[in-house]
Design a protein around this motif. Sequence first.
Motif, PDB file in Angstrom:
ATOM      1  N   MET A  83       4.407 -14.673  17.658  1.00 42.97           N
ATOM      2  CA  MET A  83       3.682 -14.213  16.565  1.00 42.97           C
ATOM      3  C   MET A  83       4.380 -14.109  15.622  1.00 42.97           C
ATOM      4  N   ILE A  84       5.675 -13.415  15.641  1.00 40.88           N
ATOM      5  CA  ILE A  84       6.350 -13.178  14.384  1.00 40.88           C
ATOM      6  C   ILE A  84       6.828 -14.565  13.820  1.00 40.88           C
ATOM      7  N   ALA A  85       7.411 -15.496  14.836  1.00 44.83           N
ATOM      8  CA  ALA A  85       7.840 -16.741  14.365  1.00 44.83           C
ATOM      9  C   ALA A  85       6.584 -17.489  13.585  1.00 44.83           C
ATOM     10  N   SER A  86       5.354 -17.491  13.978  1.00 49.66           N
ATOM     11  CA  SER A  86       4.231 -18.068  13.377  1.00 49.66           C
ATOM     12  C   SER A  86       3.979 -17.552  11.817  1.00 49.66           C
ATOM     13  N   LEU A  87       4.688 -16.584  11.545  1.00 51.14           N
ATOM     14  CA  LEU A  87       4.306 -16.053   9.974  1.00 51.14           C
ATOM     15  C   LEU A  87       5.101 -16.707   9.174  1.00 51.14           C
ATOM     16  N   GLY A  88       6.379 -17.507   9.586  1.00 50.57           N
ATOM     17  CA  GLY A  88       7.228 -17.977   8.714  1.00 50.57           C
ATOM     18  C   GLY A  88       8.450 -17.034   8.515  1.00 50.57           C
ATOM     19  N   VAL A  89       8.621 -16.235   9.822  1.00 46.87           N
ATOM     20  CA  VAL A  89       9.728 -15.259   9.603  1.00 46.87           C
ATOM     21  C   VAL A  89      10.889 -15.901  10.468  1.00 46.87           C
ATOM     22  N   HIS A  90      11.942 -15.819   9.847  1.00 45.15           N
ATOM     23  CA  HIS A  90      13.297 -16.398  10.791  1.00 45.15           C
ATOM     24  C   HIS A  90      14.213 -15.565  11.549  1.00 45.15           C
ATOM     25  N   TYR A  91      14.212 -14.400  11.197  1.00 40.86           N
ATOM     26  CA  TYR A  91      15.196 -13.440  11.758  1.00 40.86           C
ATOM     27  C   TYR A  91      14.627 -12.397  12.545  1.00 40.86           C
ATOM     28  N   VAL A  92      15.283 -11.818  13.531  1.00 40.72           N
ATOM     29  CA  VAL A  92      14.672 -10.489  14.124  1.00 40.72           C
ATOM     30  C   VAL A  92      16.055  -9.610  14.430  1.00 40.72           C
ATOM     31  N   ILE A  93      15.848  -8.346  14.058  1.00 40.43           N
ATOM     32  CA  ILE A  93      16.970  -7.330  14.577  1.00 40.43           C
ATOM     33  C   ILE A  93      16.662  -7.030  16.064  1.00 40.43           C
ATOM     34  N   LEU A  94      17.712  -6.878  16.686  1.00 42.38           N
ATOM     35  CA  LEU A  94      17.587  -6.547  18.142  1.00 42.38           C
ATOM     36  C   LEU A  94      18.777  -5.442  18.593  1.00 42.38           C
ATOM     37  N   GLY A  95      18.362  -4.419  19.255  1.00 41.18           N
ATOM     38  CA  GLY A  95      19.517  -3.447  19.580  1.00 41.18           C
ATOM     39  C   GLY A  95      19.772  -2.676  18.901  1.00 41.18           C
ATOM     40  N   HIS A  96      18.938  -2.255  17.763  1.00 41.43           N
ATOM     41  CA  HIS A  96      19.138  -1.165  16.508  1.00 41.43           C
ATOM     42  C   HIS A  96      19.597   0.103  17.332  1.00 41.43           C
ATOM     43  N   SER A  97      20.290   0.761  16.968  1.00 45.64           N
ATOM     44  CA  SER A  97      20.519   1.966  17.518  1.00 45.64           C
ATOM     45  C   SER A  97      19.528   2.914  17.500  1.00 45.64           C
ATOM     46  N   GLU A  98      18.576   2.849  16.791  1.00 42.90           N
ATOM     47  CA  GLU A  98      17.204   3.874  16.830  1.00 42.90           C
ATOM     48  C   GLU A  98      16.567   3.084  18.152  1.00 42.90           C
ATOM     49  N   ARG A  99      16.320   2.031  18.186  1.00 44.40           N
ATOM     50  CA  ARG A  99      15.694   1.418  19.335  1.00 44.40           C
ATOM     51  C   ARG A  99      16.417   1.740  20.676  1.00 44.40           C
ATOM     52  N   ARG A 100      17.734   1.738  20.718  1.00 43.54           N
ATOM     53  CA  ARG A 100      18.221   2.275  21.991  1.00 43.54           C
ATOM     54  C   ARG A 100      18.361   3.362  22.332  1.00 43.54           C
ATOM     55  N   GLN A 101      18.274   4.274  21.147  1.00 41.48           N
ATOM     56  CA  GLN A 101      18.330   5.812  21.231  1.00 41.48           C
ATOM     57  C   GLN A 101      16.852   6.551  21.623  1.00 41.48           C
ATOM     58  N   TYR A 102      15.777   6.062  20.891  1.00 40.61           N
ATOM     59  CA  TYR A 102      14.288   6.487  20.855  1.00 40.61           C
ATOM     60  C   TYR A 102      13.493   5.625  21.680  1.00 40.61           C
ATOM     61  N   TYR A 103      13.579   4.482  22.093  1.00 44.10           N
ATOM     62  CA  TYR A 103      12.839   3.601  22.810  1.00 44.10           C
ATOM     63  C   TYR A 103      13.507   3.201  24.266  1.00 44.10           C
ATOM     64  N   GLY A 104      14.629   3.722  24.478  1.00 44.99           N
ATOM     65  CA  GLY A 104      15.142   3.352  25.769  1.00 44.99           C
ATOM     66  C   GLY A 104      15.744   1.943  26.157  1.00 44.99           C
ATOM     67  N   GLU A 105      16.142   1.202  24.700  1.00 46.32           N
ATOM     68  CA  GLU A 105      16.422  -0.047  25.199  1.00 46.32           C
ATOM     69  C   GLU A 105      17.582  -0.326  25.754  1.00 46.32           C
ATOM     70  N   THR A 106      17.783  -1.199  26.533  1.00 39.30           N
ATOM     71  CA  THR A 106      19.035  -1.234  27.329  1.00 39.30           C
ATOM     72  C   THR A 106      19.351  -2.853  27.009  1.00 39.30           C
ATOM     73  N   SER A 107      20.581  -3.176  27.787  1.00 39.29           N
ATOM     74  CA  SER A 107      21.150  -4.461  27.638  1.00 39.29           C
ATOM     75  C   SER A 107      19.967  -5.313  28.477  1.00 39.29           C
ATOM     76  N   ALA A 108      19.516  -4.962  29.358  1.00 39.09           N
ATOM     77  CA  ALA A 108      18.605  -5.705  30.298  1.00 39.09           C
ATOM     78  C   ALA A 108      17.026  -5.847  29.377  1.00 39.09           C
ATOM     79  N   THR A 109      16.766  -5.126  28.787  1.00 42.39           N
ATOM     80  CA  THR A 109      15.628  -5.173  27.978  1.00 42.39           C
ATOM     81  C   THR A 109      15.877  -5.803  26.849  1.00 42.39           C
TER      82      THR A 109
END
Length: 251
Positions: A83-109
Amino acid sequence: MRKQIVAGNWKMNTTPEQGIELVKEIMKNIGHACTSVNYIVCPPYTHLSEVAKITCGTAIQVGAQNCAEEAKGAYTGEVSAEMIASLGVHYVILGHSERRQYYGETSATLNKRMRQAYANGLVPIYCVGETLEERESGKLWDVVKAQIEEVIFELTADEFRHAIIAYEPVWAIGTGKVASADQAQEMHAFIRKTLAVKFKDAATQTPILYGGSVKPDNAKEIFAKEDVDGGLIGGASLKAEDFMGIGKGFN
Ligand code: PEP
């Protein structure tokens, strides 16, 4: 010669109207700015489409702040990489510390999100960084090494060539406490050395951005360091003047 990048992470700030106003303001200023700098803005999902349309064909590129782990289906509230790429968007931030800290993102996810990003042609801006406690107990090197090995080492050599890394010490994000230019350089050199264990010479070409309370008045000193290739900017990316002022730090 590595790319020089200034990327703005707007986080959960701006309505669509405010976001469009902000990007227009950035576009007005960009004519006077150093053209070798790559500017990326990462608005909330709600205005990715509009911002991508407005900036199309300009020097500003657009990124999302995350993407879903799965390709499609019954995942209420999620937004897929396709969906994101279909909008002409080229980048995506992954693993931001706020995502790791508040949303439990891990290396596996994050590995799953990485798979989705690459499958849809999005370039990941992968964030790593230690907490204050980890720095003070001397665990910072092990923490950052693991964040790199567990996710970036899963990429193919071809995928790795497109990746961007952002070193963001958690204690410096949104706190006004900035890592010293020497502290940033020390970690960036360590990250590059770690990347080279698997990716050899390609690691010399990877842009490594510093993030954590970067402002127009400290950008120059940080960007002058050998292994610092720009910044991932939070708070200061919400003011066009400050965002562009940070880009001038390369001059
Ligand atoms: C960030 O959240 O990526 C960040 C670097 O924030 P700030 O610039 O506000 O510290």
